[in-house]
Design a protein around this motif. Structure first.
Motif, PDB file in Angstrom:
ATOM      1  N   SER A   7       8.734  24.484 -70.977  1.00 48.77           N
ATOM      2  CA  SER A   7       9.859  24.576 -71.904  1.00 48.77           C
ATOM      3  C   SER A   7      10.831  23.430 -71.699  1.00 48.77           C
ATOM      4  O   SER A   7      11.345  22.839 -72.655  1.00 48.77           O
ATOM      5  CB  SER A   7      10.574  25.919 -71.708  1.00 48.77           C
ATOM      6  N   GLY A   8      11.084  23.074 -70.414  1.00 52.51           N
ATOM      7  CA  GLY A   8      11.973  21.954 -70.146  1.00 52.51           C
ATOM      8  C   GLY A   8      11.427  20.646 -70.663  1.00 52.51           C
ATOM      9  O   GLY A   8      12.148  19.827 -71.230  1.00 52.51           O
ATOM     10  N   LYS A   9      10.124  20.426 -70.485  1.00 55.60           N
ATOM     11  CA  LYS A   9       9.500  19.202 -70.979  1.00 55.60           C
ATOM     12  C   LYS A   9       9.574  19.138 -72.499  1.00 55.60           C
ATOM     13  O   LYS A   9       9.805  18.078 -73.080  1.00 55.60           O
ATOM     14  CB  LYS A   9       8.043  19.133 -70.521  1.00 55.60           C
ATOM     15  N   ASP A  10       9.360  20.297 -73.160  1.00 57.37           N
ATOM     16  CA  ASP A  10       9.418  20.333 -74.615  1.00 57.37           C
ATOM     17  C   ASP A  10      10.808  19.971 -75.113  1.00 57.37           C
ATOM     18  O   ASP A  10      10.958  19.263 -76.113  1.00 57.37           O
ATOM     19  CB  ASP A  10       9.031  21.729 -75.127  1.00 57.37           C
ATOM     20  N   ARG A  11      11.850  20.462 -74.401  1.00 57.46           N
ATOM     21  CA  ARG A  11      13.213  20.136 -74.824  1.00 57.46           C
ATOM     22  C   ARG A  11      13.481  18.644 -74.687  1.00 57.46           C
ATOM     23  O   ARG A  11      14.103  18.029 -75.558  1.00 57.46           O
ATOM     24  CB  ARG A  11      14.227  20.932 -73.984  1.00 57.46           C
ATOM     25  N   LYS A  12      13.028  18.050 -73.589  1.00 56.91           N
ATOM     26  CA  LYS A  12      13.234  16.613 -73.385  1.00 56.91           C
ATOM     27  C   LYS A  12      12.498  15.808 -74.451  1.00 56.91           C
ATOM     28  O   LYS A  12      13.047  14.864 -75.025  1.00 56.91           O
ATOM     29  CB  LYS A  12      12.743  16.209 -71.995  1.00 56.91           C
ATOM     30  N   PHE A  13      11.254  16.182 -74.699  1.00 54.70           N
ATOM     31  CA  PHE A  13      10.450  15.492 -75.706  1.00 54.70           C
ATOM     32  C   PHE A  13      11.113  15.593 -77.075  1.00 54.70           C
ATOM     33  O   PHE A  13      11.263  14.600 -77.792  1.00 54.70           O
ATOM     34  CB  PHE A  13       9.042  16.096 -75.732  1.00 54.70           C
ATOM     35  N   GLN A  14      11.551  16.800 -77.446  1.00 59.04           N
ATOM     36  CA  GLN A  14      12.130  16.996 -78.776  1.00 59.04           C
ATOM     37  C   GLN A  14      13.447  16.264 -78.925  1.00 59.04           C
ATOM     38  O   GLN A  14      13.771  15.764 -80.011  1.00 59.04           O
ATOM     39  CB  GLN A  14      12.323  18.492 -79.050  1.00 59.04           C
ATOM     40  N   ARG A  15      14.228  16.184 -77.845  1.00 56.93           N
ATOM     41  CA  ARG A  15      15.501  15.454 -77.923  1.00 56.93           C
ATOM     42  C   ARG A  15      15.250  13.984 -78.234  1.00 56.93           C
ATOM     43  O   ARG A  15      15.942  13.389 -79.071  1.00 56.93           O
ATOM     44  CB  ARG A  15      16.278  15.602 -76.611  1.00 56.93           C
ATOM     45  N   ILE A  16      14.261  13.369 -77.583  1.00 54.58           N
ATOM     46  CA  ILE A  16      13.951  11.962 -77.852  1.00 54.58           C
ATOM     47  C   ILE A  16      13.541  11.785 -79.310  1.00 54.58           C
ATOM     48  O   ILE A  16      14.008  10.871 -80.001  1.00 54.58           O
ATOM     49  CB  ILE A  16      12.832  11.462 -76.918  1.00 54.58           C
ATOM     50  N   VAL A  17      12.677  12.659 -79.798  1.00 53.06           N
ATOM     51  CA  VAL A  17      12.222  12.585 -81.191  1.00 53.06           C
ATOM     52  C   VAL A  17      13.410  12.719 -82.145  1.00 53.06           C
ATOM     53  O   VAL A  17      13.576  11.926 -83.077  1.00 53.06           O
ATOM     54  CB  VAL A  17      11.169  13.674 -81.477  1.00 53.06           C
ATOM     55  N   ASP A  18      14.263  13.714 -81.912  1.00 49.36           N
ATOM     56  CA  ASP A  18      15.390  13.971 -82.811  1.00 49.36           C
ATOM     57  C   ASP A  18      16.376  12.808 -82.819  1.00 49.36           C
ATOM     58  O   ASP A  18      16.861  12.391 -83.885  1.00 49.36           O
ATOM     59  CB  ASP A  18      16.114  15.256 -82.403  1.00 49.36           C
ATOM     60  N   VAL A  19      16.682  12.279 -81.620  1.00 45.45           N
ATOM     61  CA  VAL A  19      17.660  11.193 -81.535  1.00 45.45           C
ATOM     62  C   VAL A  19      17.121   9.920 -82.201  1.00 45.45           C
ATOM     63  O   VAL A  19      17.815   9.281 -83.002  1.00 45.45           O
ATOM     64  CB  VAL A  19      18.043  10.920 -80.066  1.00 45.45           C
ATOM     65  N   LEU A  20      15.886   9.539 -81.893  1.00 45.26           N
ATOM     66  CA  LEU A  20      15.333   8.319 -82.486  1.00 45.26           C
ATOM     67  C   LEU A  20      15.157   8.463 -83.992  1.00 45.26           C
ATOM     68  O   LEU A  20      15.411   7.521 -84.747  1.00 45.26           O
ATOM     69  CB  LEU A  20      13.995   7.974 -81.827  1.00 45.26           C
ATOM     70  N   ARG A  21      14.747   9.650 -84.439  1.00 44.94           N
ATOM     71  CA  ARG A  21      14.600   9.861 -85.883  1.00 44.94           C
ATOM     72  C   ARG A  21      15.941   9.689 -86.592  1.00 44.94           C
ATOM     73  O   ARG A  21      16.033   9.053 -87.638  1.00 44.94           O
ATOM     74  CB  ARG A  21      14.025  11.243 -86.159  1.00 44.94           C
ATOM     75  N   MET A  22      17.000  10.275 -86.003  1.00 41.93           N
ATOM     76  CA  MET A  22      18.324  10.161 -86.605  1.00 41.93           C
ATOM     77  C   MET A  22      18.821   8.720 -86.574  1.00 41.93           C
ATOM     78  O   MET A  22      19.425   8.239 -87.540  1.00 41.93           O
ATOM     79  CB  MET A  22      19.316  11.076 -85.874  1.00 41.93           C
ATOM     80  N   GLU A  23      18.566   7.998 -85.490  1.00 40.70           N
ATOM     81  CA  GLU A  23      19.029   6.614 -85.404  1.00 40.70           C
ATOM     82  C   GLU A  23      18.295   5.732 -86.415  1.00 40.70           C
ATOM     83  O   GLU A  23      18.882   4.797 -86.968  1.00 40.70           O
ATOM     84  CB  GLU A  23      18.841   6.091 -83.982  1.00 40.70           C
ATOM     85  N   ILE A  24      17.027   6.027 -86.671  1.00 40.05           N
ATOM     86  CA  ILE A  24      16.291   5.285 -87.695  1.00 40.05           C
ATOM     87  C   ILE A  24      16.861   5.606 -89.069  1.00 40.05           C
ATOM     88  O   ILE A  24      17.093   4.711 -89.892  1.00 40.05           O
ATOM     89  CB  ILE A  24      14.785   5.608 -87.628  1.00 40.05           C
ATOM     90  N   ALA A  25      17.117   6.886 -89.334  1.00 43.53           N
ATOM     91  CA  ALA A  25      17.693   7.288 -90.614  1.00 43.53           C
ATOM     92  C   ALA A  25      19.070   6.700 -90.811  1.00 43.53           C
ATOM     93  O   ALA A  25      19.468   6.360 -91.932  1.00 43.53           O
ATOM     94  CB  ALA A  25      17.758   8.818 -90.697  1.00 43.53           C
ATOM     95  N   ASP A  26      19.801   6.549 -89.710  1.00 44.58           N
ATOM     96  CA  ASP A  26      21.182   6.081 -89.759  1.00 44.58           C
ATOM     97  C   ASP A  26      21.273   4.563 -89.891  1.00 44.58           C
ATOM     98  O   ASP A  26      22.353   4.014 -90.043  1.00 44.58           O
ATOM     99  CB  ASP A  26      21.896   6.520 -88.478  1.00 44.58           C
ATOM    100  N   GLY A  27      20.131   3.869 -89.790  1.00 45.44           N
ATOM    101  CA  GLY A  27      20.141   2.425 -89.946  1.00 45.44           C
ATOM    102  C   GLY A  27      20.337   1.644 -88.666  1.00 45.44           C
ATOM    103  O   GLY A  27      20.433   0.416 -88.699  1.00 45.44           O
ATOM    104  N   LYS A  28      20.405   2.342 -87.533  1.00 46.74           N
ATOM    105  CA  LYS A  28      20.544   1.610 -86.271  1.00 46.74           C
ATOM    106  C   LYS A  28      19.321   0.738 -86.026  1.00 46.74           C
ATOM    107  O   LYS A  28      19.429  -0.377 -85.510  1.00 46.74           O
ATOM    108  CB  LYS A  28      20.737   2.601 -85.119  1.00 46.74           C
TER     109      LYS A  28
END
Length: 293
Positions: A7-28
């Motif tokens: 469960s801890g690994k899944d949370r870490k993995f999902q956080r990376i996915v969510d943050v990078l996806r948002m930064e790509i959407a945001d134009g960073k």
């Protein structure tokens, strides 16, 4: 026990996915630009190489990134940033990048910004200074007022789970705030030194409170407003990994309000009241802060 670890690994993995996806959407990271290396991502998120690779494969499966020989991993598409079905357009859920870029295309740029750290603003504003340096845009003046939490108070967040007295997460936040605020300020003032923008003013003040919302007022006509999401996540400091309660700024949904010709419209009223609220903090509660030269 293994279920908790997974469960801890899944949370870490999902956080990376969510943050990078948002930064790509945001134009960073625009289409065609390389994203940070795996080593950089491991350092940023304090995770293993396997977790980073898992996250990158997920983004690749979504069609957002691709590995290019000799170029590393680059962005090949942006996520669908449209407002979800059933959500009204006014106010609409938006990404910051396009609206910050549009704000800098004005002849006179005016930004009033309130957030927990200056990290996101540092990225977005420095992206616009590069456009100015490249001659793509040429504002005549830039005026920025940035409100941040005081580095001298006991902030509510971030805090160590089970040990609110542990000062390490807050020390880390204070250092990030100082670094990004200084970088933002220096990048803007350098435009004036290089005679690329005749008038540049950057004022930074701090307030004795912990922001749980972010507010961006653009050119006195537009307001982007969002709530910080409280999350539990692990960090590594002094060689020790431990859980903290933190806010996820990058993943915060932003709602956009644009003033129109009708001062009694919902959007116009929100922009007016948001500006009055910012001004009241700036004038009555905030103290001047020194960041950068």
């Amino acid at each position: 026990m293994s279920t908790e670890l997974d469960s801890g690994k899944d949370r870490k993995f999902q956080r990376i996915v969510d943050v990078l996806r948002m930064e790509i959407a945001d134009g960073k990271y625009p289409v065609g630009q390389r994203i940070p290396t795996q080593a950089d991502l491991r350092e940023r998120f304090q995770v293993s190489r396997a977790t980073v690779q898992h996250a990158l494969r997920a983004l690749e499966d979504e069609g957002l990134i691709a590995a290019r020989q000799g170029s590393g991993t680059v962005v090949v598409a942006r996520p669908d940033a449209r407002v979800p079905a059933g959500v009204e357009d006014d106010p609409g859920m938006v990404s910051l990048g396009p609206y910050m870029a549009k704000a800098f295309e004005a002849e006179h740029v005016t930004l009033d910004l309130f957030s927990l750290t200056a990290e996101s603003m540092d990225d977005h504003i420095r992206s616009q200074t590069l456009r100015i340096r490249d001659g793509l845009i040429r504002p005549r003046s830039i005026t920025v007022r940035l409100l941040l939490p005081s580095v001298d108070i006991d902030l509510a967040l971030p805090r160590t789970k089970g040990d609110p007295s542990d000062g390490r997460p807050k020390d880390r936040l204070r250092e990030m705030t100082r670094r990004h605020a200084a970088q933002l300020k220096n990048a803007l003032l350098e435009l004036r030194s290089l005679q690329l923008v005749p008038e540049v003013s950057v004022q930074i003040r701090t307030v004795p409170l912990t922001p749980l919302v972010k507010l961006y007022l653009l050119n006195e006509r537009e307001a982007l407003h969002g709530f910080y999401q409280l999350v539990e996540r692990p960090i590594v400091m002094d060689g020790e990994e431990f859980p903290i309660y933190d806010v996820l700024g990058v993943g915060a949904t932003l709602f956009r309000y644009q003033a129109d010709s009708d001062p009694a419209s919902r959007a116009s009223i929100f922009v007016t009241k948001a500006q009055q609220w910012f001004n009241s903090l700036w004038e009555y509660l905030a103290q001047d802060a020194t960041f950068g030269e």
